[in-house]
Scaffold this motif. Structure first.
Motif, short mmCIF file in Angstrom:
data_model
loop_
_atom_site.label_atom_id
_atom_site.label_comp_id
_atom_site.label_asym_id
_atom_site.label_seq_id
_atom_site.Cartn_x
_atom_site.Cartn_y
_atom_site.Cartn_z
N ILE A 43 7.95 0.19 -2.83
CA ILE A 43 9.06 0.10 -1.96
C ILE A 43 9.29 -1.35 -1.38
O ILE A 43 10.15 -1.76 -1.36
N ASP A 44 7.92 -2.05 -1.10
CA ASP A 44 7.99 -3.35 -0.58
C ASP A 44 8.57 -4.13 -1.54
O ASP A 44 9.13 -5.13 -1.25
N ALA A 45 8.27 -4.22 -2.94
CA ALA A 45 8.89 -4.91 -3.76
C ALA A 45 10.37 -4.76 -4.00
O ALA A 45 10.93 -5.79 -3.92
N SER A 46 10.91 -3.66 -3.76
CA SER A 46 12.22 -3.43 -3.93
C SER A 46 12.87 -3.97 -2.71
O SER A 46 13.96 -4.51 -2.70
N GLU A 95 15.87 -6.87 -2.38
CA GLU A 95 16.88 -6.70 -1.76
C GLU A 95 17.24 -7.76 -0.63
O GLU A 95 18.32 -8.19 -0.38
N LEU A 96 16.30 -8.22 0.10
CA LEU A 96 16.29 -9.12 1.18
C LEU A 96 16.84 -10.52 0.57
O LEU A 96 17.75 -11.24 1.03
N LEU A 97 16.05 -10.83 -0.54
CA LEU A 97 16.37 -12.28 -1.29
C LEU A 97 18.06 -12.27 -1.61
O LEU A 97 18.72 -13.23 -1.62
N LEU A 98 18.13 -11.13 -2.37
CA LEU A 98 19.79 -10.90 -2.76
C LEU A 98 20.58 -10.63 -1.72
O LEU A 98 21.66 -11.51 -1.89
N ALA A 99 20.16 -10.27 -0.74
CA ALA A 99 21.07 -10.15 0.33
C ALA A 99 21.55 -11.31 0.90
O ALA A 99 22.59 -11.89 1.47
N SER A 100 20.56 -12.34 1.03
CA SER A 100 20.54 -13.67 1.49
C SER A 100 21.52 -14.69 0.93
O SER A 100 22.09 -15.39 1.50
N ALA A 101 21.75 -14.25 -0.54
CA ALA A 101 22.33 -15.00 -1.34
C ALA A 101 23.76 -14.61 -1.52
O ALA A 101 24.51 -15.23 -2.16
N LEU A 152 11.72 -13.65 4.80
CA LEU A 152 10.95 -12.21 4.62
C LEU A 152 10.93 -11.48 3.47
O LEU A 152 9.95 -11.01 2.90
N GLY A 153 11.96 -11.93 2.46
CA GLY A 153 12.15 -11.26 1.24
C GLY A 153 10.86 -11.79 0.12
O GLY A 153 10.26 -11.23 -0.28
N ALA A 154 10.87 -13.24 0.25
CA ALA A 154 9.79 -13.97 -0.50
C ALA A 154 8.47 -13.46 0.15
O ALA A 154 7.42 -13.31 -0.93
N PHE A 155 8.18 -13.16 1.30
CA PHE A 155 6.80 -12.62 1.90
C PHE A 155 6.66 -11.34 1.40
O PHE A 155 5.25 -11.19 1.03
N HIS A 156 7.45 -10.60 1.36
CA HIS A 156 7.32 -9.16 0.96
C HIS A 156 6.48 -9.30 -0.55
O HIS A 156 5.89 -8.54 -0.87
N LEU A 157 7.37 -10.08 -1.37
CA LEU A 157 7.18 -10.10 -2.75
C LEU A 157 5.41 -10.75 -2.82
O LEU A 157 4.68 -10.30 -3.83
N PHE A 158 5.22 -11.87 -2.00
CA PHE A 158 3.82 -12.27 -2.22
C PHE A 158 2.98 -11.43 -1.41
O PHE A 158 1.87 -11.36 -2.46
N ALA A 159 3.22 -10.53 -0.80
CA ALA A 159 2.22 -9.49 0.01
C ALA A 159 1.87 -8.29 -1.24
O ALA A 159 0.80 -8.16 -1.41
N VAL A 160 3.02 -8.03 -1.98
CA VAL A 160 2.78 -7.11 -3.06
C VAL A 160 1.65 -7.75 -3.92
O VAL A 160 0.94 -6.92 -4.63
N ALA A 161 1.91 -8.66 -4.63
CA ALA A 161 1.21 -9.50 -5.57
C ALA A 161 -0.32 -9.70 -5.31
O ALA A 161 -1.00 -9.74 -5.97
#
Length: 421
Positions: free
Chosen positions: A338-341, A345-351, A368-377
């Motif tokens: 869910i975090d990855a999705s 979504e946040l990255l796509l919305a910003s663009a 925030l989107g990039a931070f979500h993906l970093f935290a997941v990994a």
């Protein structure tokens, strides 16, 4: 055929190699974590890409997109073992790879030392493509996000039409008729959250094997060898060393391999965030999403997006099965997906949707989107322990008595009823 190999080449080794057989539409790529860990504890490991998958081309004369059936892949695996000079091996199969490994064990018993069967398919309750494929999809939220990304690459490489043909040709496979003919000792592994292999069918499957034992790995799902590679490698090593042989039924639910220990797995990727720290970051991020619209000149769409993100993150964090969860119903793997999705979504919305919004808000959403993906990994997933499960004695529906036997049993029941009256 392309294959991967891991070995440390110790002098005088006489132990048969371990051959890893992949599942539906996949290749040896998702076997890499397990292969590396098995080699690190002293095993020779080979993982082929069966013809038409991964880096192995489709066999000459085969019509695309015709996918192979179980018998074809078993013959291909034996031909590859002959070409590699592998006279006898330990076969590890995952999903459809289990069907291939069992076929080889029945038809060529002298070529198989032992069997390790992870996530056996097909369950008799889902033996049509329309029933089986939804079970495959249902597994995805319970797998680690990196594996789901790898699946997309693999399926695109094999081709969806070919994968669908393979599913159609392998889903209606009466594997239970071959299990009693398996002479090799077998270890059946089920992930706790496996949506394709139910616990009752795992127990029935194991009971049909002349020499089988069943182990469940907590926290894992269908592809337990990837998500819990360290635990699975230690489990296979224990099985091959005979440590699981002759376990009495009284040892049901006994821990045979402890949970994954990040500090003792030298091959684990850098993941400095524990589940407790991840929980703290979840709540802190939700609070930040609520505060940003007041601190920055955010447009109406940006404020709405940040508010919804804060509310949803708080909701599923409260239900997550980690230290800071209140209800603890959602597995950590589902939470990370869910975090990855949400991050994507946040990255796509910003663009896209927020292009006409003030720049400060858009950059905050992207960060925030990039931070979500970093935290997941960077989050360590707790996996294990592996528990030995008692196989209950009960009749398997797919192996019901023959009509004559059923009629005789019914007559006997009628006579007993008469005596009782």
């Amino acid at each position: 055929m392309h294959s991967r190999m891991w070995t440390d080449n110790p002098a005088g080794r006489i132990r048969p190699p371990i051959v890893l057989v992949h599942g539906l539409g996949l290749s040896s790529r998702y076997m890499v974590p397990l292969g590396r860990r098995l080699a690190a504890i002293g095993h020779d490991v080979l993982a082929p890409d069966l013809p038409g998958f991964g880096r192995s081309p489709i066999p000459a004369g085969a019509r695309w997109p015709a996918g192979p059936d179980v018998l074809e892949q078993a013959e291909q695996l034996i031909a590859w073992m002959d070409a590699c000079g592998v006279d006898k091996a330990v076969l590890f199969g995952n999903s459809i790879g289990v069907q291939v490994a069992v076929e080889v064990a029945v038809r060529f018993p002298d070529r198989v030392d032992r069997l390790v069967l992870a996530g056996p398919t097909p369950d008799p309750a889902y033996r049509t493509p329309m029933k089986q494929y939804p079970r495959v999809v249902m597994n995805m939220p319970f797998e680690t996000p990196s594996l789901n990304s790898l699946f997309q690459v693999e399926y695109a490489s094999a081709g969806i039409p070919r994968m669908a043909q393979q599913l159609r040709r392998t889903v209606d496979d009466p594997i239970e008729k071959r299990l009693p003919k398996v002479r090799a000792s077998a270890l059946v592994i089920r992930g706790q959250y496996d949506q394709t292999l139910s616990q009752p069918w795992a127990e029935d499957f194991t009971r049909l094997l002349p020499d089988g034992r069943l182990v469940v790995v907590e926290g894992a799902a269908h592809n337990v060898h990837y998500t819990a590679a360290y635990v699975t490698a230690r489990l296979i090593h224990s099985f091959l060393d005979g440590e699981l042989d002759g376990r009495p039924a009284a040892e049901s639910n006994r821990i045979v391999v402890p949970g994954s220990d990040y500090e003792h797995d030298p091959l684990a990727p850098p993941q400095p965030i524990s589940t407790r720290t991840h929980g703290m970051l979840d709540y802190a991020t939700a609070a930040l999403c609520l505060a940003l619209p007041h601190a920055l000149a955010c447009g109406p769409r940006t404020r709405k997006l940040l508010t919804l993100t804060a509310m949803s993150a708080s909701a599923y964090s409260l239900f997550t099965d980690y230290e800071l969860g209140a209800v603890r119903k959602i597995p950590m793997t589902v939470h990370l997906n869910i975090d990855a999705s949400s991050g994507m979504e946040l990255l796509l919305a910003s663009a896209t949707r927020l292009r006409k919004e003030p720049a400060a808000g858009r950059w905050a959403v992207a960060a925030l989107g990039a931070f979500h993906l970093f935290a997941v990994a960077a989050t360590r997933l707790p996996m294990g322990p592996a528990r030995l499960v008692r196989v209950r004695d009960r009749e398997v529906p797919a192996l019901a008595p023959a009509p004559a036997a059923r009629q005789a049993a019914a007559s006997q029941a009628d006579r007993l009823d008469e005596l009782a009256r």
